[in-house]
Design a protein around this motif. Structure first.
Motif, PDB file in Angstrom:
ATOM      1  N   VAL A 304       0.871  -1.173   0.000  1.00 47.25           N
ATOM      2  CA  VAL A 304       0.000   0.000   0.000  1.00 47.25           C
ATOM      3  C   VAL A 304       0.906   1.221   0.000  1.00 47.25           C
ATOM      4  O   VAL A 304       2.094   1.117   0.329  1.00 47.25           O
ATOM      5  CB  VAL A 304      -0.914   0.056   1.244  1.00 47.25           C
ATOM      6  CG1 VAL A 304      -2.005  -0.966   1.158  1.00 47.25           C
ATOM      7  CG2 VAL A 304      -0.127  -0.103   2.530  1.00 47.25           C
ATOM      8  N   TYR A 305       0.344   2.331  -0.377  1.00 47.83           N
ATOM      9  CA  TYR A 305       1.136   3.550  -0.349  1.00 47.83           C
ATOM     10  C   TYR A 305       0.636   4.401   0.800  1.00 47.83           C
ATOM     11  O   TYR A 305      -0.515   4.797   0.846  1.00 47.83           O
ATOM     12  CB  TYR A 305       0.992   4.288  -1.681  1.00 47.83           C
ATOM     13  CG  TYR A 305       2.176   5.162  -1.931  1.00 47.83           C
ATOM     14  CD1 TYR A 305       3.366   4.622  -2.374  1.00 47.83           C
ATOM     15  CD2 TYR A 305       2.122   6.522  -1.690  1.00 47.83           C
ATOM     16  CE1 TYR A 305       4.481   5.401  -2.570  1.00 47.83           C
ATOM     17  CE2 TYR A 305       3.229   7.324  -1.894  1.00 47.83           C
ATOM     18  CZ  TYR A 305       4.399   6.751  -2.339  1.00 47.83           C
ATOM     19  OH  TYR A 305       5.500   7.546  -2.521  1.00 47.83           O
ATOM     20  N   GLU A 306       1.490   4.635   1.763  1.00 47.49           N
ATOM     21  CA  GLU A 306       1.098   5.405   2.941  1.00 47.49           C
ATOM     22  C   GLU A 306       1.832   6.722   2.934  1.00 47.49           C
ATOM     23  O   GLU A 306       3.036   6.760   3.146  1.00 47.49           O
ATOM     24  CB  GLU A 306       1.470   4.636   4.218  1.00 47.49           C
ATOM     25  CG  GLU A 306       0.642   3.406   4.475  1.00 47.49           C
ATOM     26  CD  GLU A 306      -0.719   3.731   5.083  1.00 47.49           C
ATOM     27  OE1 GLU A 306      -0.930   4.871   5.509  1.00 47.49           O
ATOM     28  OE2 GLU A 306      -1.573   2.833   5.104  1.00 47.49           O
ATOM     29  N   GLY A 307       1.111   7.803   2.680  1.00 43.58           N
ATOM     30  CA  GLY A 307       1.731   9.125   2.708  1.00 43.58           C
ATOM     31  C   GLY A 307       2.775   9.264   1.641  1.00 43.58           C
ATOM     32  O   GLY A 307       2.470   9.333   0.459  1.00 43.58           O
ATOM     33  N   THR A 308       4.036   9.256   2.037  1.00 41.52           N
ATOM     34  CA  THR A 308       5.097   9.454   1.061  1.00 41.52           C
ATOM     35  C   THR A 308       5.941   8.202   0.844  1.00 41.52           C
ATOM     36  O   THR A 308       7.008   8.283   0.273  1.00 41.52           O
ATOM     37  CB  THR A 308       6.038  10.571   1.508  1.00 41.52           C
ATOM     38  OG1 THR A 308       6.445  10.271   2.845  1.00 41.52           O
ATOM     39  CG2 THR A 308       5.369  11.925   1.466  1.00 41.52           C
ATOM     40  N   ARG A 309       5.465   7.077   1.359  1.00 35.18           N
ATOM     41  CA  ARG A 309       6.300   5.881   1.163  1.00 35.18           C
ATOM     42  C   ARG A 309       5.471   4.619   0.989  1.00 35.18           C
ATOM     43  O   ARG A 309       4.386   4.482   1.540  1.00 35.18           O
ATOM     44  CB  ARG A 309       7.262   5.724   2.340  1.00 35.18           C
ATOM     45  CG  ARG A 309       6.544   5.637   3.640  1.00 35.18           C
ATOM     46  CD  ARG A 309       7.507   5.432   4.767  1.00 35.18           C
ATOM     47  NE  ARG A 309       6.786   5.417   6.028  1.00 35.18           N
ATOM     48  CZ  ARG A 309       7.324   5.168   7.183  1.00 35.18           C
ATOM     49  NH1 ARG A 309       8.597   4.908   7.276  1.00 35.18           N
ATOM     50  NH2 ARG A 309       6.601   5.170   8.283  1.00 35.18           N
ATOM     51  N   PRO A 310       6.015   3.706   0.218  1.00 33.69           N
ATOM     52  CA  PRO A 310       5.320   2.434   0.035  1.00 33.69           C
ATOM     53  C   PRO A 310       5.558   1.521   1.230  1.00 33.69           C
ATOM     54  O   PRO A 310       6.588   1.611   1.899  1.00 33.69           O
ATOM     55  CB  PRO A 310       5.986   1.851  -1.210  1.00 33.69           C
ATOM     56  CG  PRO A 310       7.249   2.580  -1.387  1.00 33.69           C
ATOM     57  CD  PRO A 310       7.263   3.795  -0.545  1.00 33.69           C
ATOM     58  N   LEU A 311       4.596   0.647   1.461  1.00 35.02           N
ATOM     59  CA  LEU A 311       4.693  -0.263   2.587  1.00 35.02           C
ATOM     60  C   LEU A 311       4.297  -1.656   2.111  1.00 35.02           C
ATOM     61  O   LEU A 311       3.228  -1.845   1.558  1.00 35.02           O
ATOM     62  CB  LEU A 311       3.723   0.232   3.668  1.00 35.02           C
ATOM     63  CG  LEU A 311       3.693  -0.501   4.981  1.00 35.02           C
ATOM     64  CD1 LEU A 311       5.058  -0.452   5.646  1.00 35.02           C
ATOM     65  CD2 LEU A 311       2.672   0.156   5.898  1.00 35.02           C
ATOM     66  N   LEU A 312       5.200  -2.609   2.268  1.00 35.18           N
ATOM     67  CA  LEU A 312       4.927  -3.972   1.833  1.00 35.18           C
ATOM     68  C   LEU A 312       4.383  -4.793   2.992  1.00 35.18           C
ATOM     69  O   LEU A 312       4.881  -4.684   4.111  1.00 35.18           O
ATOM     70  CB  LEU A 312       6.221  -4.611   1.296  1.00 35.18           C
ATOM     71  CG  LEU A 312       6.497  -4.436  -0.195  1.00 35.18           C
ATOM     72  CD1 LEU A 312       6.323  -3.004  -0.626  1.00 35.18           C
ATOM     73  CD2 LEU A 312       7.862  -4.956  -0.574  1.00 35.18           C
ATOM     74  N   LEU A 313       3.380  -5.615   2.692  1.00 36.60           N
ATOM     75  CA  LEU A 313       2.702  -6.351   3.750  1.00 36.60           C
ATOM     76  C   LEU A 313       2.428  -7.778   3.328  1.00 36.60           C
ATOM     77  O   LEU A 313       2.212  -8.038   2.147  1.00 36.60           O
ATOM     78  CB  LEU A 313       1.321  -5.737   4.005  1.00 36.60           C
ATOM     79  CG  LEU A 313       1.232  -4.321   4.489  1.00 36.60           C
ATOM     80  CD1 LEU A 313      -0.141  -3.771   4.162  1.00 36.60           C
ATOM     81  CD2 LEU A 313       1.453  -4.280   5.986  1.00 36.60           C
ATOM     82  N   GLU A 314       2.369  -8.666   4.295  1.00 38.13           N
ATOM     83  CA  GLU A 314       1.984 -10.039   3.980  1.00 38.13           C
ATOM     84  C   GLU A 314       0.508 -10.241   4.321  1.00 38.13           C
ATOM     85  O   GLU A 314       0.065  -9.838   5.397  1.00 38.13           O
ATOM     86  CB  GLU A 314       2.831 -11.018   4.808  1.00 38.13           C
ATOM     87  CG  GLU A 314       2.484 -12.468   4.527  1.00 38.13           C
ATOM     88  CD  GLU A 314       3.156 -13.446   5.493  1.00 38.13           C
ATOM     89  OE1 GLU A 314       3.998 -13.028   6.303  1.00 38.13           O
ATOM     90  OE2 GLU A 314       2.802 -14.644   5.441  1.00 38.13           O
ATOM     91  N   VAL A 315      -0.230 -10.838   3.401  1.00 38.50           N
ATOM     92  CA  VAL A 315      -1.633 -11.162   3.650  1.00 38.50           C
ATOM     93  C   VAL A 315      -1.732 -12.682   3.747  1.00 38.50           C
ATOM     94  O   VAL A 315      -1.208 -13.389   2.899  1.00 38.50           O
ATOM     95  CB  VAL A 315      -2.518 -10.679   2.482  1.00 38.50           C
ATOM     96  CG1 VAL A 315      -3.944 -11.161   2.662  1.00 38.50           C
ATOM     97  CG2 VAL A 315      -2.488  -9.180   2.367  1.00 38.50           C
TER      98      VAL A 315
END
Ligand code: TYD
Ligand code: MG
Length: 471
Positions: A304-315
């Motif tokens: 997801v893109y949070e504010g000014t940086r991307p964030l990688l997540l495990e689902v």
């Protein structure tokens, strides 16, 4: 008791004001909604006054282009990068910020850490505590920052008139009120924490901050469900509303902003609660993906893109045959309604038979991502657990799913891919139109660097995505 002169009664439903109290609001007819308020006095030095006219003169409109904005207001550096970023680059002078969160989450800790840094850099700060004694504050300070300097002042006080007097005399560079629910004004009879007290105190702090140009942080406790009970009434008044969340049995804490007059509200700050207070987490993606297994079933990485940086997540997803009765659908960190929609799409477009399956979805790390870019990963994780297919750890899935099973483009794909490359991912499954555009950019040399090692798998719909992730 003598009648207090400057009191009015306001309806919490319609906002109507009356000089007399009554059980029923004379304006909207609601019962038991009238609460007492201190009548607003106009202070000549208060910059919030709407009209700049001198008394007795008519107000006049100004050309916006000719208004001189004070752009040289230097923001205060809190010494905590993650906090600065959520605030939009530090604390604006004279601003009023509300920091809310459940009791015990770490509000006092983060503010104290910031206050210590501010005291070192800018001079006197005042920490007003209505909850803890000065000794308790000292114990916390010893734990988080043994090198306290002489500019850190504390005041254990709940009476706002006293707080105002001390502040006006001391003129600190930064003021902290911990918490608004413990403060009271003697002009109002109701108990601390009540709607009218919280509003009155909020107004008073606003006045102090704007008149003296002192930035103020106000701590507010919220209930488990996220309700800002009393403090909700001052949300409109303050410049920023920050929310501090996390699971108490885990050490991850996320700071978000709900409202920010001086920056975006999409930034998040990540912290870890440890022995010596809160430590910033610079690489949140790495932390979320740390324990991920390769070849696991029902596990897919997304971003997801949070504010000014991307964030990688495990689902992660798990499906299991349900017993008697309704199949259970549970999502943690993902919207339940969206999960139901994705399940319906998987049934219709991918031939999965899920009516008699319990389905669980979990976003690892206790984080709740916003937006819809995680849809595809959720769908693939469910497909993988249902069909017993292993997922590759080096694959990232991005895209919003439509009701027809088509995939929609996501925002900031380019930057997400850059981050994926940095984290060592080899394949990104994403909507076809977007993959094509990014492919063109790559061919034209507009995207360079490490992301060239990532192959982009463009897919039109959910069936193509299912075929792609199994390769
Ligand atoms: P606190 O800041 O007092 O929470 P709040 O003001 O939101 O109510 O923090 C409370 C919890 O944090 C407490 O349970 C103890 C823990 N903690 C640590 O684990 N390490 C620390 O260094 C500090 C100061 C607190
Ligand atoms: Mg506290």
């Amino acid at each position: 008791m003598a009648k207090k002169k400057n009191i009015v009664y306001m309806c919490t439903e319609c906002g109507g004001e009356s000089a007399k109290w009554s059980g029923q609001c004379p304006f909207c007819g609601e019962w038991n909604t009238m609460v007492e308020m201190k009548a607003q006095e106009i202070d000549e030095s208060d910059k919030r006054r709407r009209s700049a006219a001198e008394p007795g003169k008519r107000a006049s409109a100004n050309r916006l282009r000719q208004v001189e904005a004070d752009t040289h207001q230097d923001r205060l550096d809190t010494g905590i990068g993650e906090l600065n970023r959520v605030l939009g680059g530090g604390i604006v002078p004279g601003s009023l910020t509300l920091i809310s969160g459940e009791p015990g989450i770490g509000k006092s800790t983060i503010i104290m850490q910031a206050a210590v840094n501010i005291a070192k850099k800018y001079g006197k700060i005042l920490y007003v505590s209505g909850e803890e004694s000065e000794e308790q504050l000292k114990l916390r300070a010893d734990r988080i920052c043994p090198d306290l300097n002489d500019d850190f002042y504390t005041l254990a006080e709940t009476n706002i008139e006293n707080v105002a007097a001390v502040t006006e005399e001391m003129e600190p560079k930064f003021l902290i009120i911990d918490s608004i629910q413990t403060m009271y004004s003697q002009a109002i009879d109701s108990a601390p924490g009540s709607v009218s007290q919280v509003r009155e105190c909020g107004n008073e702090f606003m006045r102090i901050g704007k008149v003296r140009n002192i930035p103020i942080f106000i701590v507010a406790h919220v209930t488990k469900s996220g309700e800002l009970a009393g403090p909700k009434t001052v949300e409109h008044l303050v410049d920023c509303v920050l929310n501090f969340v996390g699971e108490r049995n885990q050490d991850l804490r996320i700071l978000r902003s709900f409202k920010n007059r001086f920056g975006t509200t999409s930034e998040i700050g990540a912290f870890e609660m440890g022995e010596h207070g809160l430590a910033e987490i610079k690489d949140l993606s790495k932390r979320f993906l740390e324990d991920m297994e390769d070849g696991a079933q029902g596990s897919m990485v997304t971003a997801v893109y949070e504010g000014t940086r991307p964030l990688l997540l495990e689902v992660q997803a798990l499906s299991a045959p349900s017993g008697v009765g309704f199949a259970r659908r549970t999502a943690i960190g993902f919207d339940n309604q969206r999960l139901n929609m994705i399940l319906a799409v998987l049934e219709r477009q991918a031939g999965l038979s899920l009516q008699e399956q319990d389905v669980y979805v979990n976003v690892v790390g206790g984080f709740r991502p916003d937006g819809t870019s995680t849809d595809l990963a959720v769908a693939l994780a469910i497909h993988s657990t249902y069909r017993g297919i292993s997922c590759r750890k080096d694959t990232l899935a991005l895209g919003e799913i439509g009701l027809t099973g088509d995939l929609r483009r996501i925002q900031y794909a380019e930057r997400i891919i850059k981050e994926a490359a940095r984290m060592g991912f080899r394949r990104v499954i994403l909507p076809k139109s977007q993959a094509r555009r990014l492919g063109d950019l790559k061919a034209a040399g507009a995207i360079s660097g490490t992301e060239s090692g990532v192959s982009l798998l463009g897919v039109k719909n959910i069936s193509e995505a299912i075929a792609a992730y199994q390769k």
